[in-house]
Scaffold this active site. Structure first.
Site, PDB file in Angstrom:
ATOM      1  N   CYS A 161       0.853  -1.177   0.000  1.00 30.42           N
ATOM      2  CA  CYS A 161       0.000   0.000   0.000  1.00 30.42           C
ATOM      3  C   CYS A 161       0.896   1.237   0.000  1.00 30.42           C
ATOM      4  O   CYS A 161       2.098   1.145   0.205  1.00 30.42           O
ATOM      5  CB  CYS A 161      -0.944   0.016   1.198  1.00 30.42           C
ATOM      6  SG  CYS A 161      -0.138   0.226   2.784  1.00 30.42           S
ATOM      7  N   LYS A 162       0.295   2.383  -0.268  1.00 34.84           N
ATOM      8  CA  LYS A 162       1.023   3.645  -0.284  1.00 34.84           C
ATOM      9  C   LYS A 162       0.596   4.466   0.926  1.00 34.84           C
ATOM     10  O   LYS A 162      -0.588   4.559   1.237  1.00 34.84           O
ATOM     11  CB  LYS A 162       0.717   4.418  -1.562  1.00 34.84           C
ATOM     12  CG  LYS A 162       1.377   5.797  -1.616  1.00 34.84           C
ATOM     13  CD  LYS A 162       1.163   6.498  -2.955  1.00 34.84           C
ATOM     14  CE  LYS A 162      -0.266   6.852  -3.186  1.00 34.84           C
ATOM     15  NZ  LYS A 162      -0.483   7.614  -4.430  1.00 34.84           N
TER      16      LYS A 162
END
Length: 192
Positions: A65-66
């Site tokens: 994920c970011k």
């Protein structure tokens, strides 16, 4: 994130995991001379460690994920996490409040209950950061996780960073079975 991960993603950044004996708060150190302004910006969740049963069951399905860290008022940080789940991008945010020790933050999320901490244990600011999160009271008291963030989805020193994180996780009491390195899927985390 991959379909069916639901609540796991809350973990991708900050859910905390059960069953591990953790050091007393006074025994846990943070990055010496932590420079919050250099910690700001975009990060990718590359590695996680936990011995929680649900984590062991879902770790093969987890993906990168970011996270974006920005400055907030009074020395706090805004943390915004984006991930893919089912057929859509999910985004959520937390406010990390300073504790008075640089690199040590507290946060609360009503959905989880209790108080949580995030401690930046080691970072070079340009390539990686390793930290722990844990719950200090409430229904998840004692829950614990180690994380590896990288500035790039494909870090140049990937093998070295993975080994550095593995050693870090071992130093926190995790076994090899408790560690996962996340794959990238591109959806939701690539900049448009």
């Amino acid at each position: 994130m991959a379909a069916g991960n639901g609540p796991w993603m809350a973990l991708a950044l900050l859910t905390l995991l059960a069953g591990l004996q953790t050091p007393a708060l006074s025994e846990v150190s943070v990055q010496p001379n932590f420079k919050q302004d250099q910690f700001l910006g975009r990060w990718f969740t590359k590695g996680l460690a936990s011995n929680a049963t649900w984590f062991q069951e879902k770790k093969a399905k987890l993906s990168m994920c970011k996270s974006v860290v920005t400055a907030a008022e009074d020395g706090a940080l805004n943390l915004t996490v984006t991930y893919f789940r089912d057929t859509q991008c999910i985004t959520w945010s937390l406010l990390l409040e300073p504790t008075g020790t640089p690199g040590h933050y507290r946060y609360n999320k009503p959905k989880w209950g209790g108080n949580h901490e995030l401690l930046v244990r080691e970072t070079d600011y340009d390539q990686y950061a390793m930290f722990i999160t844990r719950s200090t009271n409430g229904p998840d008291e004692g829950l614990f996780m180690a994380m590896l963030y990288t500035r790039s989805q494909d870090p140049v020193a990937k093998k070295e960073l993975n080994e550095k994180f593995r050693s870090f996780a071992h130093s926190q009491g995790f076994t090899d079975e408790d560690i996962v390195f996340l794959h990238k899927i591109g959806k939701c985390i690539d900049d448009q």
